[in-house]
Design a protein around this motif. Structure first.
Motif, short mmCIF file in Angstrom:
data_model
loop_
_atom_site.label_atom_id
_atom_site.label_comp_id
_atom_site.label_asym_id
_atom_site.label_seq_id
_atom_site.Cartn_x
_atom_site.Cartn_y
_atom_site.Cartn_z
N ALA A 1 0.82 -1.22 0.00
CA ALA A 1 0.00 0.00 0.00
C ALA A 1 0.85 1.27 0.00
CB ALA A 1 -0.93 0.01 1.21
N HIS A 2 2.09 1.15 0.50
CA HIS A 2 3.06 2.26 0.47
C HIS A 2 2.55 3.51 1.20
CE1 HIS A 2 5.20 -0.28 -2.27
NE2 HIS A 2 4.24 -0.22 -3.17
N ARG A 3 1.97 3.27 2.39
CA ARG A 3 1.54 4.41 3.20
C ARG A 3 2.22 4.39 4.56
NH1 ARG A 3 -4.70 2.79 2.64
NH2 ARG A 3 -3.69 0.98 3.58
N VAL A 4 3.28 3.62 4.67
CA VAL A 4 3.90 3.45 5.98
C VAL A 4 4.50 4.75 6.52
CG1 VAL A 4 4.34 0.97 5.80
CG2 VAL A 4 6.00 2.58 4.88
N ASP A 5 4.88 5.65 5.63
CA ASP A 5 5.40 6.94 6.11
C ASP A 5 4.34 7.68 6.93
OD1 ASP A 5 7.84 6.47 5.00
OD2 ASP A 5 7.48 7.67 3.19
N LEU A 6 3.11 7.65 6.43
CA LEU A 6 1.99 8.29 7.14
C LEU A 6 1.77 7.60 8.48
CD1 LEU A 6 -0.37 10.34 7.03
CD2 LEU A 6 -1.73 8.54 5.93
N LEU A 7 1.80 6.29 8.47
CA LEU A 7 1.63 5.53 9.72
C LEU A 7 2.75 5.84 10.70
CD1 LEU A 7 0.47 1.95 8.64
CD2 LEU A 7 -0.58 3.38 10.39
N ARG A 8 3.97 5.83 10.20
CA ARG A 8 5.13 6.08 11.08
C ARG A 8 5.03 7.46 11.71
NH1 ARG A 8 10.53 4.98 8.20
NH2 ARG A 8 9.60 6.53 6.81
N ASP A 9 4.69 8.46 10.94
CA ASP A 9 4.59 9.82 11.47
C ASP A 9 3.53 9.91 12.57
OD1 ASP A 9 6.53 10.55 9.70
OD2 ASP A 9 5.18 11.54 8.28
N GLU A 10 2.38 9.26 12.35
CA GLU A 10 1.31 9.31 13.34
C GLU A 10 1.69 8.53 14.60
OE1 GLU A 10 -2.23 10.19 15.25
OE2 GLU A 10 -1.19 11.12 13.55
N LEU A 11 2.35 7.39 14.43
CA LEU A 11 2.78 6.61 15.59
C LEU A 11 3.78 7.39 16.43
CD1 LEU A 11 3.15 3.15 13.82
CD2 LEU A 11 1.60 3.63 15.73
N VAL A 12 4.71 8.04 15.77
CA VAL A 12 5.70 8.85 16.50
C VAL A 12 5.01 10.00 17.22
CG1 VAL A 12 7.66 10.40 16.21
CG2 VAL A 12 7.63 8.21 15.00
N ARG A 13 4.03 10.61 16.56
CA ARG A 13 3.28 11.71 17.18
C ARG A 13 2.57 11.24 18.44
NH1 ARG A 13 -1.45 14.16 17.74
NH2 ARG A 13 -2.61 12.44 16.83
N GLN A 14 2.14 9.98 18.44
CA GLN A 14 1.44 9.44 19.60
C GLN A 14 2.40 8.91 20.67
OE1 GLN A 14 -1.62 6.63 18.58
NE2 GLN A 14 -2.55 7.96 17.04
N GLY A 15 3.70 9.04 20.42
CA GLY A 15 4.66 8.62 21.43
C GLY A 15 5.15 7.20 21.29
N CYS A 16 4.79 6.53 20.19
CA CYS A 16 5.25 5.17 19.96
C CYS A 16 6.67 5.19 19.38
CB CYS A 16 4.33 4.43 18.98
SG CYS A 16 2.63 4.27 19.56
N GLU A 17 7.35 4.06 19.50
CA GLU A 17 8.68 3.91 18.92
C GLU A 17 8.59 2.94 17.75
OE1 GLU A 17 13.16 2.25 20.03
OE2 GLU A 17 11.59 2.30 21.57
#
Length: 211
Positions: A30-46
């Motif tokens: 799907a090639h949307r992992v950048d969007l996922l990664r940014d949101e996860l980092v924003r939520q404090g995930c590693e």
């Protein structure tokens, strides 16, 4: 005069519960992992890693020890689902799949592979926190049920061993059932072993003599 009521603390944002969560991302087309990664980092995930090859899932989980695995897919491939099934057996983790394909067949295969949450029709970042919450809760419930089943199976296997060993003692030594059980129990206490271990020794010795 009564003191004013203590202020009620407002509940923390939902994503606060996921702060520090270690996440492995899998790009399954799907090639949307950048969007996922940014949101996860924003939520404090590693975000501990991002991979594109399904065959690397097991090794990456072993090496990176994520708390959650997230797969971003148009429709999860057979290779991805097969590797997720292997992961569920060897190193179970909460797994979330975001997919675009509304076909029920891949969804059923994903659930059979041990996926905790399967989200169809669009990746919306505002849904990420509640989806993670549900996936982790479901995983923990499934894991508890699996452990309970495993414990029940082990108890049943032990009971069968003890019953078989009692039968041997009853036939070979002329004991009744209670006497045979007490003999096994005494042997277990004297040796500091579990009752099932002693029962297995009795069975093995009997089969060896018969052989």
């Amino acid at each position: 005069m009564k003191p004013p009521p203590a202020p009620v603390a407002s509940p923390p944002p939902e994503h606060a519960a996921h702060a520090g969560l270690r996440v492995l991302l899998i790009d399954d087309g799907a090639h949307r992992v950048d969007l996922l990664r940014d949101e996860l980092v924003r939520q404090g995930c590693e975000v501990v890693g991002v991979i594109e090859q399904a065959t690397l899932i097991h090794d990456c989980v072993l090496r990176l020890q994520p708390d959650v695995v997230i797969v971003d897919a148009e429709s999860p491939t057979r290779d991805t689902l097969e590797n997720l099934a292997t992961l569920s057996t060897r190193m179970p983790r909460p797994v979330v799949i975001f997919a675009e394909d509304e076909d029920r067949a891949p969804m059923r295969r994903a659930i059979q592979a041990g996926v905790s949450a399967y989200v169809v029709a669009g990746l919306q970042t505002q849904r990420l926190a509640p989806v993670l919450h549900v996936a982790i809760a479901r995983f923990e419930q499934d894991l508890a049920l699996r452990e309970e089943l495993s414990k029940a199976q082990a108890q049943l296997a032990s009971r069968k061993l003890v019953d078989k060993a009692k039968g041997i003692l009853m036939r070979e030594q002329g004991l009744d059932e209670d006497q045979a059980y007490q003999r096994l129990r005494k042997l277990a206490m004297d040796r500091g072993e579990a009752l099932a271990q002693v029962a297995r020794r009795v069975i093995d010795a009997h089969e060896l003599l018969r052989g």
